[in-house]
Design a protein around this motif. Structure first.
Motif, PDB file in Angstrom:
ATOM      1  N   UNK A   1       5.635  62.889  65.620  1.00 34.05           N
ATOM      2  CA  UNK A   1       6.291  61.620  65.313  1.00 34.05           C
ATOM      3  C   UNK A   1       6.336  60.688  66.517  1.00 34.05           C
ATOM      4  N   UNK A   2       5.786  61.104  67.654  1.00 34.91           N
ATOM      5  CA  UNK A   2       5.695  60.247  68.832  1.00 34.91           C
ATOM      6  C   UNK A   2       4.265  59.803  69.104  1.00 34.91           C
ATOM      7  N   UNK A   3       3.363  60.014  68.135  1.00 32.58           N
ATOM      8  CA  UNK A   3       2.022  59.467  68.251  1.00 32.58           C
ATOM      9  C   UNK A   3       0.980  60.354  68.885  1.00 32.58           C
ATOM     10  N   UNK A   4       1.262  61.616  69.122  1.00 36.15           N
ATOM     11  CA  UNK A   4       0.243  62.521  69.647  1.00 36.15           C
ATOM     12  C   UNK A   4      -0.566  63.075  68.477  1.00 36.15           C
ATOM     13  N   UNK A   5      -1.882  63.189  68.668  1.00 37.50           N
ATOM     14  CA  UNK A   5      -2.767  63.760  67.656  1.00 37.50           C
ATOM     15  C   UNK A   5      -3.497  64.929  68.289  1.00 37.50           C
ATOM     16  N   UNK A   6      -3.470  66.078  67.602  1.00 40.61           N
ATOM     17  CA  UNK A   6      -4.138  67.287  68.080  1.00 40.61           C
ATOM     18  C   UNK A   6      -5.143  67.745  67.030  1.00 40.61           C
ATOM     19  N   UNK A   7      -6.268  68.294  67.489  1.00 41.57           N
ATOM     20  CA  UNK A   7      -7.299  68.785  66.582  1.00 41.57           C
ATOM     21  C   UNK A   7      -7.598  70.247  66.899  1.00 41.57           C
ATOM     22  N   UNK A   8      -8.069  70.961  65.895  1.00 41.23           N
ATOM     23  CA  UNK A   8      -8.445  72.353  66.072  1.00 41.23           C
ATOM     24  C   UNK A   8      -9.810  72.585  65.440  1.00 41.23           C
ATOM     25  N   UNK A   9     -10.574  73.471  66.028  1.00 38.07           N
ATOM     26  CA  UNK A   9     -11.886  73.823  65.491  1.00 38.07           C
ATOM     27  C   UNK A   9     -11.928  75.291  65.074  1.00 38.07           C
ATOM     28  N   UNK A  10     -10.785  75.995  65.214  1.00 43.39           N
ATOM     29  CA  UNK A  10     -10.783  77.421  64.893  1.00 43.39           C
ATOM     30  C   UNK A  10      -9.558  77.811  64.059  1.00 43.39           C
ATOM     31  N   UNK A  11      -9.294  77.016  63.032  1.00 46.20           N
ATOM     32  CA  UNK A  11      -8.253  77.297  62.038  1.00 46.20           C
ATOM     33  C   UNK A  11      -6.857  77.407  62.634  1.00 46.20           C
TER      34      UNK A  11
END
Length: 140
Positions: free
Chosen positions: A4-14
């Motif tokens: 809710x503070x604007x950080x975006x995280x991505x994952x490539x291994x589920x």
């Protein structure tokens, strides 16, 4: 994953490991954060006075001033990739009906619920939620 503070995280291994998709975090609180099927994001500031967008590959959230006088309540993605917008006390949607998707719903503050049956050409208030003393943030 979005905070809710604007950080975006991505994952490539589920979900075993996560990597920050942005080089910096915005220290604002957001009312809503919505994701398109393509992975694009739109976030509305808690005061509704601006919004931010992000597409995969961008290093930063892109800020945008609201284009209407009323404060933004919620934003999301239309089927054609464009954005819809709900402002306090009114709705502004510029979507054409996609195929047979003539019916749409929009929710807002103080139990405010709107319905269209003609692809957004006209809207009517649905009073089924008028007695709910809460803000409605999405319709599924």
């Amino acid at each position: 994953m979005v905070t809710d503070e604007g950080a975006i995280y991505v994952t490539a291994n589920r979900g075993y490991n996560w990597k920050a998709a942005l080089q910096e975090t915005w220290y604002y609180t957001f009312n809503t954060v919505n994701r398109s099927p393509e992975g694009n994001y739109v976030a509305v500031s808690s005061r509704g006075n601006f919004y931010l967008t992000w597409e995969p590959g961008q290093s930063y959230l892109q800020p945008h001033n609201r284009a209407v006088a009323r404060r933004i309540q919620n934003m999301g993605w239309r089927a054609d990739g464009g954005l819809w917008l709900l402002v306090r006390g009114a709705v502004s949607i510029s979507a054409k009906a996609q195929g047979s998707k003539e019916e749409a719903w929009a929710a807002g503050g103080s139990g405010f619920l709107l319905k269209t049956t003609n692809g957004g050409k006209s809207w009517s208030r649905d009073k089924a939620t008028d007695n709910i003393a809460a803000n409605l943030y999405s319709v599924k």
